[in-house]
Design a protein around this motif. Structure first.
Motif, short mmCIF file in Angstrom:
data_model
loop_
_atom_site.label_atom_id
_atom_site.label_comp_id
_atom_site.label_asym_id
_atom_site.label_seq_id
_atom_site.Cartn_x
_atom_site.Cartn_y
_atom_site.Cartn_z
N UNK A 271 7.31 -0.42 -0.02
CA UNK A 271 7.19 -0.74 -1.86
C UNK A 271 7.97 0.55 -2.19
N UNK A 272 8.28 2.17 -2.44
CA UNK A 272 8.75 2.81 -2.32
C UNK A 272 9.62 3.52 -1.41
N UNK A 273 9.08 3.32 -0.40
CA UNK A 273 10.64 3.72 0.50
C UNK A 273 11.87 2.30 0.31
N UNK A 274 12.00 1.18 -0.37
CA UNK A 274 12.68 0.19 -0.60
C UNK A 274 13.31 0.58 -1.24
N UNK B 286 7.93 4.83 9.51
CA UNK B 286 9.39 4.52 8.72
C UNK B 286 10.22 4.81 9.12
N UNK B 287 11.07 3.49 9.60
CA UNK B 287 12.44 4.27 9.64
C UNK B 287 13.39 3.21 8.57
N UNK C 79 11.70 -0.90 9.94
CA UNK C 79 10.88 -0.81 10.56
C UNK C 79 9.61 0.11 9.91
N UNK C 80 8.87 -0.83 9.99
CA UNK C 80 7.37 -0.30 9.35
C UNK C 80 6.30 -0.14 10.42
N UNK D 236 9.99 8.11 6.74
CA UNK D 236 8.98 8.77 6.11
C UNK D 236 7.02 8.34 6.76
N UNK D 237 6.49 9.07 6.76
CA UNK D 237 5.14 8.92 7.31
C UNK D 237 4.81 7.35 6.92
N UNK D 238 4.19 6.65 8.18
CA UNK D 238 2.89 5.43 7.00
C UNK D 238 1.43 5.97 6.68
#
Ligand SMILES: [Zn+2]
Length: 320
Positions: A54-57, A21-22, A15-16, A38-40
């Motif tokens: 992309x990095x989070x995924x 981001x969750x 969830x962005x 993480x923070x957006x």
């Protein structure tokens, strides 16, 4: 026919949001096997938000691989106008996206199949399947946070309208009122969003607050400014909800998002304001969301698993 379940199979859900981001790796029962917040990096611009997505995924995919999990699909949900059929982020005032083929971009850069959805519609879908709206057929799920947006479920089906349905925050409740981020004036969002409530309190009282939760706390202590601003927000929500309920024949309104964390402090005056404006219409119950801020992420997971099932239906028999 149900597919045989492989316990090592999972989906990645993300969830962005405008501020954070969750992410989660979810099993078939939507249980979180891994989670990541993480923070957006919104201030760094739209490209930086895509890079961070992309990095989070990739991080979640790596962590899943370390646990010997097989990622079948990725579900990503974002705010704004989202066309799920075309998998495009059409417009986001918060994140700066304009007609972005987001699912394609994320697929190219992660090598994983990606399903794109709208954060609030997906949250409403999760509430309908797993949360406060289970069993109801005509539902309005309203997220009252930084902005205000709604998911409409009509006759048991989510209403999408090319991504344009549910923009409750931009119903005009005070004609000629304060300017809204959308370019109009007096939208519900300018009166009743968590951001608007906090800003109005500071403007009226001269006392700075961090957020609407502080206004709620002052309200319980009898602060007259907090009372006036809270009441105005609840009445505006009542007006907008009465309009929506009249149009849609809503039976259940589920309030979520940051402002709904105040619970009955918000629900009670909203119920009163709504009741005052309805005559012959169906009288919707007003309840609080059950899934909290995880609704969007769980909705992303539901989309991802649905994509897996749909893909399986088109696979030739016997294919692995
Ligand atoms: Zn607006």
């Amino acid at each position: 026919m149900p597919e045989p379940h492989d316990a090592s199979e999972c989906v990645i859900a993300l969830d962005v949001g405008g501020t954070g981001m969750k992410g989660a790796v979810l099993d078939r029962e939507l249980r979180p096997l891994l989670t990541l917040r993480r923070p957006t990096p919104r201030e760094a611009g739209p490209d930086a938000v895509v890079d961070a997505t992309v990095a989070t995924l990739r991080t979640l995919a790596r962590q899943a691989a370390d646990r010997k999990l097989t990622v079948r699909q990725v579900g990503v949900v974002v705010p704004g106008i989202v066309d799920e059929d075309l998998a495009r982020a059409v417009y986001s005032a918060n994140l700066g996206w304009r007609d972005l083929p987001l699912a394609d971009l994320l697929e190219q850069r992660t090598g994983l199949p990606v399903t794109l959805g709208h954060d609030v519609r997906s949250g409403g879908y999760a509430e309908a399947l797993l949360g406060a709206a289970r069993g109801a057929r005509d539902v309005l799920f309203v997220a009252v946070g930084t902005g205000i947006s709604a998911a409409v479920i009509s006759d048991g089906r989510p209403l999408r309208a090319g991504g344009y349905a549910g923009e409750l925050g931009h119903l005009v409740v005070e004609p000629g009122g304060s300017p809204c981020g959308c370019g109009s004036r007096g939208c519900l969002e300018t009166v009743a969003s968590a951001t608007a409530v906090a800003a109005a309190f500071t403007a009226r009282s001269g006392q700075a607050v961090e957020g609407a939760d502080q206004v709620a706390a002052l309200l319980t202590k009898g602060d007259p400014y907090a009372h006036a601003i809270w009441q105005r927000a609840a009445e505006a929500l009542g007006t907008a909800l009465a309009t929506a309920a009249t149009l849609l024949g809503t039976e259940l309104i589920v309030l979520g998002g940051g402002l709904a964390e105040a619970g009955e402090l918000l629900l009670a005056p909203v119920r009163t304001a709504l009741a005052e404006q309805l005559t012959f219409q169906r009288r919707p119950s007003v309840v609080r969301a059950a899934l909290g801020d995880e609704a969007g992420c769980l909705g992303a997971g539901l989309h991802a698993w649905r994509a897996v099932s749909e893909a399986a239906r088109f696979e030739p028999a016997g294919a692995s």
